[in-house]
Design an enzyme around this catalytic site. Sequence first.
Site, PDB file in Angstrom:
ATOM      1  N   PRO A 288       0.819  -1.215   0.000  1.00 12.18           N
ATOM      2  CA  PRO A 288       0.000   0.000   0.000  1.00 12.18           C
ATOM      3  C   PRO A 288       0.856   1.270   0.000  1.00 12.18           C
ATOM      4  O   PRO A 288       0.553   2.236  -0.699  1.00 12.18           O
ATOM      5  CB  PRO A 288      -0.818  -0.124   1.287  1.00 12.18           C
ATOM      6  CG  PRO A 288      -0.861  -1.598   1.557  1.00 12.18           C
ATOM      7  CD  PRO A 288       0.488  -2.117   1.118  1.00 12.18           C
ATOM      8  N   TYR A 289       1.935   1.252   0.756  1.00 13.08           N
ATOM      9  CA  TYR A 289       2.825   2.419   0.787  1.00 13.08           C
ATOM     10  C   TYR A 289       3.440   2.675  -0.593  1.00 13.08           C
ATOM     11  O   TYR A 289       3.440   3.805  -1.098  1.00 13.08           O
ATOM     12  CB  TYR A 289       3.923   2.207   1.835  1.00 13.08           C
ATOM     13  CG  TYR A 289       4.950   3.318   1.858  1.00 13.08           C
ATOM     14  CD1 TYR A 289       4.634   4.568   2.394  1.00 13.08           C
ATOM     15  CD2 TYR A 289       6.224   3.125   1.346  1.00 13.08           C
ATOM     16  CE1 TYR A 289       5.565   5.591   2.410  1.00 13.08           C
ATOM     17  CE2 TYR A 289       7.157   4.149   1.349  1.00 13.08           C
ATOM     18  CZ  TYR A 289       6.828   5.384   1.890  1.00 13.08           C
ATOM     19  OH  TYR A 289       7.754   6.397   1.897  1.00 13.08           O
ATOM     20  N   TYR A 290       3.929   1.622  -1.209  1.00 12.74           N
ATOM     21  CA  TYR A 290       4.508   1.768  -2.550  1.00 12.74           C
ATOM     22  C   TYR A 290       3.477   2.283  -3.541  1.00 12.74           C
ATOM     23  O   TYR A 290       3.779   3.116  -4.408  1.00 12.74           O
ATOM     24  CB  TYR A 290       5.068   0.437  -3.046  1.00 12.74           C
ATOM     25  CG  TYR A 290       6.477   0.166  -2.619  1.00 12.74           C
ATOM     26  CD1 TYR A 290       7.539   0.860  -3.198  1.00 12.74           C
ATOM     27  CD2 TYR A 290       6.780  -0.793  -1.660  1.00 12.74           C
ATOM     28  CE1 TYR A 290       8.843   0.607  -2.820  1.00 12.74           C
ATOM     29  CE2 TYR A 290       8.079  -1.051  -1.271  1.00 12.74           C
ATOM     30  CZ  TYR A 290       9.114  -0.351  -1.858  1.00 12.74           C
ATOM     31  OH  TYR A 290      10.408  -0.607  -1.483  1.00 12.74           O
TER      32      TYR A 290
ATOM     33  N   LYS B 179       3.035   5.993  -3.088  1.00 10.92           N
ATOM     34  CA  LYS B 179       4.173   6.735  -3.642  1.00 10.92           C
ATOM     35  C   LYS B 179       4.146   6.698  -5.168  1.00 10.92           C
ATOM     36  O   LYS B 179       4.433   7.695  -5.838  1.00 10.92           O
ATOM     37  CB  LYS B 179       5.501   6.173  -3.118  1.00 10.92           C
ATOM     38  CG  LYS B 179       5.687   6.240  -1.619  1.00 10.92           C
ATOM     39  CD  LYS B 179       5.561   7.635  -1.040  1.00 10.92           C
ATOM     40  CE  LYS B 179       6.782   8.519  -1.244  1.00 10.92           C
ATOM     41  NZ  LYS B 179       6.581   9.871  -0.624  1.00 10.92           N
TER      42      LYS B 179
END
Lengths: 205, 205
Positions: B128-130, B133
Amino acid sequence: MRVAVVGANGKIGQQLVELLHNDAEHEAVALVRKEAQQKQWQDKGVETRLTDLEGSVAQLADAFAGVDAIAFTAGSGGNSGDDKTLLVDLDGAVKTMEAAQAAGIKRFVMVSAWQANNRENWADELKPYYAAKHYADRELMRSGLEWTIVRPGALTDDKGSGRVDIGEHLPAGKIPREDVAHVLLGCLTTDGMVGKAFDVISAYE
Amino acid sequence: MRVAVVGANGKIGQQLVELLHNDAEHEAVALVRKEAQQKQWQDKGVETRLTDLEGSVAQLADAFAGVDAIAFTAGSGGNSGDDKTLLVDLDGAVKTMEAAQAAGIKRFVMVSAWQANNRENWADELKPYYAAKHYADRELMRSGLEWTIVRPGALTDDKGSGRVDIGEHLPAGKIPREDVAHVLLGCLTTDGMVGKAFDVISAYE
């Protein structure tokens, strides 16, 4: 027209598959995530294929072989956590767009959410969901696909009235999923809907 | 050059503010979320302003008055939940871009993550973080701003070595935050860095 319905196990997706299947001019391909979800469609004579929005673009593109248009009706659902919101509603949707391009399919109809284009109208508790839909819609608008973005109000399981209001900035309102499915079919079969994004709610009676 | 550092209370942001402040040719404006975070900067003679990445574009644009460039170093942090990932790392970043445009600021340097451009390299637990970004970077590349996207490997608190590898597709690796801060300063002050996106890790010794 042969239409792949992404999220055919969802409440809107199911109704859209039925509409397409019962329309002599069209054919549905029901895309679902689990084998167990295929039987109901096979029993009805609807073609069904397995896809995983968290999988690769390549497997999605395979599932789009021979299809004329894609309707993206999948949603992570409110209860699945915001990791799935990012990975299904946003990244899964964009992978579907990339797969459409890889498979040479142009027509793409997206189920978005009322005012997803307008941060000021995002309800606090649904902000992550709205953000995911917002950025998926932005990606679609710049994808080069022949897109239509349908932004329904609060979804209900009521019987459809067949009467809806459509506009760029409608007030908050409800709409039965059955009516949304009819709007999606209308978008796919009506000239002039490419490149349009709009809110849709039940018409004021 | 007068640089607004978004996320000045973060570990990279703090180091970048220090570097700018100690460089006679530059000036830092430390953007933080809470009043309590302002005192440390005021004590050092660094200008500081309050901003909230979950607030409006207008308040962000106000905070950018008189600034020449923006460095986006904010991150929701791994522990804050994926709702914040969507609302800070993605929507907060895009609001910062919109605020830059509203304030007439062109130069925008983004701290992204190693291979955020390449789904195949997203670690499962950080997907989810990737994704957040990834889509923030895509928005930046299409924003019309004079962008640079810096994609550091796994961040450490080690002392910087001053030696880094930069490239479009580097293998996985680590990098001290201190080195990332120096790369950001280098991006802001070196000709030819506009429109570049690259991985950065510690140089092989």
